[in-house]
Enzyme design. Structure first.
Site, PDB file in Angstrom:
ATOM      1  N   ARG A  51       0.824  -1.214   0.000  1.00 22.72           N
ATOM      2  CA  ARG A  51       0.000   0.000   0.000  1.00 22.72           C
ATOM      3  C   ARG A  51       0.863   1.270   0.000  1.00 22.72           C
ATOM      4  O   ARG A  51       0.674   2.167  -0.804  1.00 22.72           O
ATOM      5  CB  ARG A  51      -0.883  -0.037   1.248  1.00 22.72           C
ATOM      6  CG  ARG A  51      -1.921   1.014   1.333  1.00 22.72           C
ATOM      7  CD  ARG A  51      -2.680   0.815   2.634  1.00 22.72           C
ATOM      8  NE  ARG A  51      -3.124  -0.573   2.762  1.00 22.72           N
ATOM      9  CZ  ARG A  51      -4.240  -1.033   2.224  1.00 22.72           C
ATOM     10  NH1 ARG A  51      -5.016  -0.226   1.549  1.00 22.72           N
ATOM     11  NH2 ARG A  51      -4.583  -2.293   2.383  1.00 22.72           N
ATOM     12  N   THR A  52       1.826   1.313   0.891  1.00 29.48           N
ATOM     13  CA  THR A  52       2.672   2.512   0.999  1.00 29.48           C
ATOM     14  C   THR A  52       3.526   2.679  -0.255  1.00 29.48           C
ATOM     15  O   THR A  52       3.682   3.782  -0.780  1.00 29.48           O
ATOM     16  CB  THR A  52       3.576   2.416   2.241  1.00 29.48           C
ATOM     17  OG1 THR A  52       2.743   2.197   3.377  1.00 29.48           O
ATOM     18  CG2 THR A  52       4.377   3.672   2.453  1.00 29.48           C
ATOM     19  N   HIS A 129       6.551   7.054  10.781  1.00 31.54           N
ATOM     20  CA  HIS A 129       5.969   6.878   9.452  1.00 31.54           C
ATOM     21  C   HIS A 129       5.395   8.245   9.053  1.00 31.54           C
ATOM     22  O   HIS A 129       4.184   8.432   9.040  1.00 31.54           O
ATOM     23  CB  HIS A 129       4.872   5.807   9.518  1.00 31.54           C
ATOM     24  CG  HIS A 129       4.389   5.328   8.187  1.00 31.54           C
ATOM     25  ND1 HIS A 129       4.881   5.803   6.994  1.00 31.54           N
ATOM     26  CD2 HIS A 129       3.439   4.419   7.863  1.00 31.54           C
ATOM     27  CE1 HIS A 129       4.264   5.198   5.997  1.00 31.54           C
ATOM     28  NE2 HIS A 129       3.381   4.364   6.492  1.00 31.54           N
TER      29      HIS A 129
END
Ligand SMILES: [Zn+2]
Lengths: 306, 140
Positions: A51-52, A129
């Protein structure tokens, strides 16, 4: 050379600029579609996080740039024992900017010391993050119209949830922030955060174990996953897990403007029946994450509009 | 036997947390230094209950302030010509490299052995040091 390793690496002024740029991009993406033409983003993912990685790659492609990289440690030079420092020295001559994900805390910081190109931390273990925090801030700003004077509820695993810790650290910089922390005793926020950030800064906060009770007070509800491994025994987990699951019945206790955010991926902490509620904005949040990453890439490359 | 009265030039490291003397002995590498050393363990202290003391006679070439990283509450009594000329706590260095090691198993220093273990002083009152990589607080 500017790097973004921690969410607090951007000053309030720099943060404002990134968020405003993201807003301009959101309004007219076409205008920015070629502004990173000829530039390359390296995605150095020492552990998989599809996803990231896709969010970063989509961001660079939307800007007309290109991407290269690896998506797990065993397909990379790390498998042959190369240090992070050596890898980034080499990558610096292949790419213009890099996003690094690493299971070990502090690895992107080590990279930034030896790098010739800007390094963005795309997640280092349970530590930082920053682009998730930027995504959260941009979502709140876009959908609420402001970042000040908001009451934000955090629900679930507040002990290990780094997204929660980072967002609290980011939101205390805005005036009038209030927090409601909803978790089982076992998963309360860490003491250092309560003492050194909330109490030291005189930030109003309240702790609760019952989501329904506090729902009416919230502008934002930030949900996180309660993982089974966090509990000492199965009974405690089973006893507690339902209290921290959001469903349509609990949503009835909330105000009509309350927004539900979640860093995704979700497992079962938000019942799928909530997805159609207009207040559930977690998929929109993932989409906005691409715009804010576009703005960050442009900013770190020193590229301005058009 | 060495006592404070007999100390002409040197230092008394006092108020060491009980049990901490050997770590300091090792860090100062007193084994190899040209000085006589007396270690007193489990001395009675009205303030601390029990404490350790190290008395060192002779010239010391290392930076004693670094000891604050190991134990911020100890005191340094500097002795010259048989008299205490200074009595103070160590001044905590803003950054230290290679003195203490990060114990966080998730820290990058656990897999990349050649990285220097470096800590930054983040809370002066509490003498709190955090790893520059993973930011975990150093527990003494
Ligand atoms: Zn560390």
């Amino acid at each position: 050379m500017k790097h973004v390793i921690s969410p607090l690496d951007l000053s309030m002024e720099e943060l404002d600029k990134v968020l405003s740029l993201a807003e301009s991009i959101l309004q007219d993406p076409e205008k920015y579609s070629e502004c990173c033409h000829g530039k390359k983003l390296a995605t150095l993912f020492y552990e998989p996080s599809t996803r990231t990685r896709l969010s970063f790659e989509a961001a660079m492609l939307n800007l007309g740039g290109s991407v290269l990289g690896f998506s797990s440690a065993d397909s990379s030079s790390a498998a042959k024992g190369e240090s992070v420092a050596d890898t980034i020295r080499v990558v610096s001559s292949y790419a213009d900017i890099c996003a690094m994900r690493h299971p070990k805390e502090g690895a992107p910081y080590v990279a930034s010391i030896h790098s010739g190109i800007p390094v963005i931390n795309a997640g280092d273990g349970g530590h930082n993050h920053p682009t998730q925090t930027l995504t959260d801030l941009f979502t709140i700003k876009t959908l609420k119209g402001r970042l000040d004077h908001l009451t934000i509820g955090f629900c679930g695993d507040l002990k290990f949830g780094r997204t929660v810790h980072s967002l609290i650290n980011a939101m205390v910089r805005y005036p009038g922030s209030r927090f409601i922390l909803i978790s089982p005793d076992e998963l309360r926020i860490p003491t250092y955060l309560r003492e050194e950030v909330l109490e030291a800064g005189n930030i109003p906060y309240q702790e609760s174990k019952v989501l329904e009770d506090v729902m009416p007070k919230l502008d934002i509800l930030y949900m996180t996953r309660v993982q089974k491994e966090r509990f000492f025994n199965e009974e405690d987990y089973i006893r507690l897990k339902d209290s921290f699951i959001l469903d349509a019945a609990k949503m009835q206790c909330a105000g009509k403007d309350m927004l539900v955010l979640h860093p995704l991926p979700r497992v079962n902490e938000i019942a799928t029946e909530v997805d159609d509620d207009p207040r559930a904005v977690y998929f929109r949040q993932a989409q906005l994450g691409v715009y804010v990453r576009m703005a960050l890439i442009m900013t770190l490359l020193g590229i301005s509009a058009g | 036997m060495l006592n404070i009265g007999g100390l002409n030039q040197g230092v008394v490291i006092d108020h060491i947390k009980a049990g901490g003397a050997m770590k300091i002995y090792e860090y100062l590498n007193l084994e190899k230094q040209d000085c006589s050393v007396a270690i007193i363990k489990n001395a009675k202290s009205s303030k601390m209950g029990k404490k350790d003391i190290i008395k060192i006679e002779g010239p010391i070439t290392v930076d004693l302030d670094m000891l604050g990283v190991l134990d911020p509450d100890l005191t340094l009594d500097i002795i010259e010509d048989g008299k205490i000329t200074a009595k103070r706590n160590p001044r905590l260095p803003a950054q230290v490299t290679g003195i203490i090691r990060c114990k966080n198993p998730r820290c990058i220093t656990s897999t990349e052995q050649e990285l220097p273990h470096r800590f930054r002083l983040t809370n002066k009152e509490k003498g709190l040091y955090r790893c520059i990589y993973c930011e975990q607080a150093y527990k003494r």
